[in-house]
Structures are given as C-alpha cells and as structure tokens.
Design a protein around this motif. Structure first.
Motif, short mmCIF file in Angstrom:
data_model
loop_
_atom_site.label_atom_id
_atom_site.label_comp_id
_atom_site.label_asym_id
_atom_site.label_seq_id
_atom_site.Cartn_x
_atom_site.Cartn_y
_atom_site.Cartn_z
N ARG A 44 -7.75 -31.20 24.60
CA ARG A 44 -7.52 -29.77 24.35
C ARG A 44 -8.26 -28.97 25.43
O ARG A 44 -9.49 -28.98 25.46
CB ARG A 44 -8.04 -29.36 22.97
CG ARG A 44 -7.32 -30.02 21.81
CD ARG A 44 -7.54 -29.29 20.49
NE ARG A 44 -8.93 -28.98 20.20
CZ ARG A 44 -9.35 -28.50 19.03
NH1 ARG A 44 -8.49 -28.28 18.05
NH2 ARG A 44 -10.63 -28.24 18.83
N TRP B 290 -11.20 -33.74 21.91
CA TRP B 290 -11.47 -33.40 20.52
C TRP B 290 -11.29 -34.68 19.71
O TRP B 290 -10.20 -35.23 19.64
CB TRP B 290 -10.51 -32.31 20.04
CG TRP B 290 -10.69 -31.94 18.59
CD1 TRP B 290 -11.86 -31.79 17.92
CD2 TRP B 290 -9.66 -31.65 17.65
NE1 TRP B 290 -11.62 -31.43 16.62
CE2 TRP B 290 -10.28 -31.34 16.41
CE3 TRP B 290 -8.26 -31.63 17.71
CZ2 TRP B 290 -9.56 -31.02 15.26
CZ3 TRP B 290 -7.53 -31.31 16.57
CH2 TRP B 290 -8.19 -31.00 15.36
N ARG C 21 -11.90 -36.91 16.15
CA ARG C 21 -12.12 -36.92 14.71
C ARG C 21 -12.18 -38.35 14.20
O ARG C 21 -11.54 -39.24 14.75
CB ARG C 21 -10.99 -36.18 13.98
CG ARG C 21 -10.99 -34.67 14.18
CD ARG C 21 -9.74 -34.04 13.60
NE ARG C 21 -8.57 -34.32 14.42
CZ ARG C 21 -7.32 -34.18 13.99
NH1 ARG C 21 -7.09 -33.80 12.74
NH2 ARG C 21 -6.31 -34.42 14.80
N GLU D 223 -16.23 -34.63 13.21
CA GLU D 223 -15.50 -34.35 14.44
C GLU D 223 -16.47 -33.87 15.50
O GLU D 223 -17.53 -33.33 15.20
CB GLU D 223 -14.39 -33.33 14.21
CG GLU D 223 -14.84 -31.96 13.78
CD GLU D 223 -13.65 -31.02 13.62
OE1 GLU D 223 -13.43 -30.19 14.53
OE2 GLU D 223 -12.95 -31.13 12.59
N GLU E 258 -16.54 -32.60 20.02
CA GLU E 258 -15.81 -32.28 21.23
C GLU E 258 -16.70 -32.57 22.43
O GLU E 258 -17.92 -32.38 22.36
CB GLU E 258 -15.40 -30.80 21.22
CG GLU E 258 -14.44 -30.41 22.33
CD GLU E 258 -13.97 -28.98 22.19
OE1 GLU E 258 -14.31 -28.17 23.08
OE2 GLU E 258 -13.26 -28.67 21.21
#
Length: 310
Positions: A256, A261, A263, A278, A280
């Motif tokens: 992204r 990203w 999870r 999660e 990033e």
C-alpha cells in the motif's frame, strides 16, 4: 548458445493437474527467456498426494508435498522444483535455496457451491468442506451454525466430492481455480476480513540447491519484488510461531503506497478464541516486520493457544 545461458533445466513437480499447470507455466517462461534451452518436467507423486484418508495436520503437514521433490534435487534428477508457496515448509534445509518467487495470483479463498451463493446464505447444519485448520477456525468463529468437515485430495477430487453431494459447499484457494480456468466454479471470493489467507497463498516459488549459483542467476528474471516481499513477511510470521498445518494461523501482506501492510492471526481450531495483529513497514524490512507481528500476537495471547495445541 553462450555459456552464460542454460542448455537444459529439469523441473521436478507433483503430478496433480494444478501442479503440472504451475510447472508448465514456469517452463514456458524459462523457454521464452532462454531460447534453445531444453526445459523438461519430472513428474512425481509425493506422500502428501498418497495419504488422503486423514487430515493433513495429522500426517506430517504440508512438507509432505515437497520432500520427494527435494530428494530429486539432491540426487541430480532435477535442477529446480516448482511449489505453491503455501506448501513450502517455513524452515527449509540449509542445502536448499528459494531462488525466486513469481508474481502472485489472487491470494484469497473462494466459496464454491452448487446450491448457495455465499456462506451467509447457508442454513444451519449445512456442511462446508475444507482441508485447512486456518479456514476451519475462521468459519467456526463467524458461522458457528455451519458444519465444517475435512476435505482432502487435489483440486479436481475436491470439486468431484462437492458435485457428488458430499458437501454443501467447499472452500478452496481462488488462485488454483483461476489458473485452471475454473473461475466459473467460484460463487464468491471471500474477503480477507472473512478468511485471512495462508502465508504464501497464491504465489509460486522455485527451489534449487543452495550451491547452484548459476541456476539462481538464471531464475532471477522470474522473481517479483513486491510478491517476494509480501511472502517473506508472511512466512516470517508463521516461522516465528512455528506455524504448520497443526496451527490455525493466517498471515497476509499487501503493498500500500510503497509500504507493506501485514496482518496475522492465531486461533483455536474451534474458533472460540482468535488473536489478531497488524503492522506496516518497509518492503526491505519484510522479515523483521513479520517477526515483530509474531511478537505482537504472542503478547496478545498466541502463546497460550499454541501451548494448548502443542
């Protein structure tokens, strides 16, 4: 042909229709890259293909699908092996190298049924078939009124069992159906919020001996940077949590805006408890990101679930 290009490459592959499609796909790409190179397939039957009367989690896990192919690499019968990345054990032997990971197909799960449009349309007691504890745990958590039973066999066998009426619906990887031109069997693709994928789902990996620097170099044009970063992050989560078929665990990374990203979740098989996290980060830090997310899951209670399953 110059010495810098290969003269012959032998690909070890399982003999299921999907595995052969994957191997043929890699064969065609190599032949396009290296005109004049003879690319041959070595079809093999693995233990995972032979043992169909018990859930995969009970007979040794997904590593059963790669061991015979790795033996062919070691004894020189094959140069490379093509795998679905979700079938590759999280810990590989040091004598092997994952030379490249090619661009990913749709990584999500697919709902397949001859009677119902979606999971939500299914009545209480309807039976869903799946081979995966990961899928099973998420189904139990979100659709506790459905029955979930084990479904083994290759993709064609699973579809046949559905068509025979043994199940009201089955859950399969969308990638396999798409690759075989069976998109028409998909009633709906399950969002990741409903069924978070397995680490590496939808991606193909090419394995060779770690010492074959020539092969690793020849295979580099098939590598996809974004897919490889996502899959490395996902596999790092599963590796840190000793992820296997015995553990309901999902990990899914997406790019992204140039960032990863990621999870993940760990659950009890009956879905009565699920911990999620999660994170990033930068694609270059994919494995560290996966390890950090695994630690987040541990802090939220994954260790207690893993202890129960151990």
């Amino acid at each position: 042909m110059s010495p810098a290009t290969p003269e012959r490459i032998v690909i070890a592959t399982r003999e299921s229709r999907l595995a052969l499609w994957q191997a043929e796909h890699v064969k065609a790409r190599l032949e396009s890259l290296y005109p004049g190179c003879r690319v041959e397939l070595l079809g093999m039957t693995t233990r995972g293909d032979q043992i169909l009367d018990r859930p995969l989690a009970k007979v040794g896990g997904k590593g059963l699908f790669v061991k015979e192919l790795e033996t062919a690499l070691l004894d020189g019968r094959a140069d490379v092996a093509v795998h679905s990345m979700k079938d590759v054990p999280m810990q590989m032997g040091e004598e092997f190298a994952l030379a490249c990971i090619s661009a990913r197909e749709v990584p999500l799960d697919a709902f397949v049924s001859n009677r119902y449009e979606s999971l939500a349309d299914m009545p209480p007691g309807a039976v869903v078939g799946t081979s995966s504890l990961r899928r099973e745990s998420q189904l139990h958590a979100q659709y506790p009124f459905l029955g979930v039973t084990s479904l083994r066999g290759n993709l064609d066998t699973r579809l046949r069992k559905l068509d025979e009426g043994q199940y009201d619906a089955i859950i399969l990887a969308a990638a396999g159906l798409t690759r075989l031109g069976l998109e028409g069997r998909i009633r709906s693709v399950l969002p990741s919020e409903v069924s978070l994928p397995a680490a590496g789902q939808g991606a193909l990996g090419i394995e060779c001996l770690a010492g074959r620097e020539d092969l690793i170099g020849w295979l580099q044009p098939l590598d996809d940077d974004d897919t490889a970063a996502c899959v490395r992050a996902e596999r790092a989560v599963a590796r840190a949590l000793a992820g296997s078929c015995e553990v309901p665990l999902g990990a899914y990374a997406q790019m992204r805006g140039g960032r990863l990203w990621l999870r993940g979740f760990v659950a009890r098989p009956d879905g009565s408890r699920i911990v999620r996290a999660e994170r990033e980060g930068a694609p270059a830090d994919a494995e560290a990101l996966g390890a950090a997310l695994a630690e987040d899951l541990r802090e939220q209670g994954a260790d207690a679930i893993l202890a129960e399953l151990g």
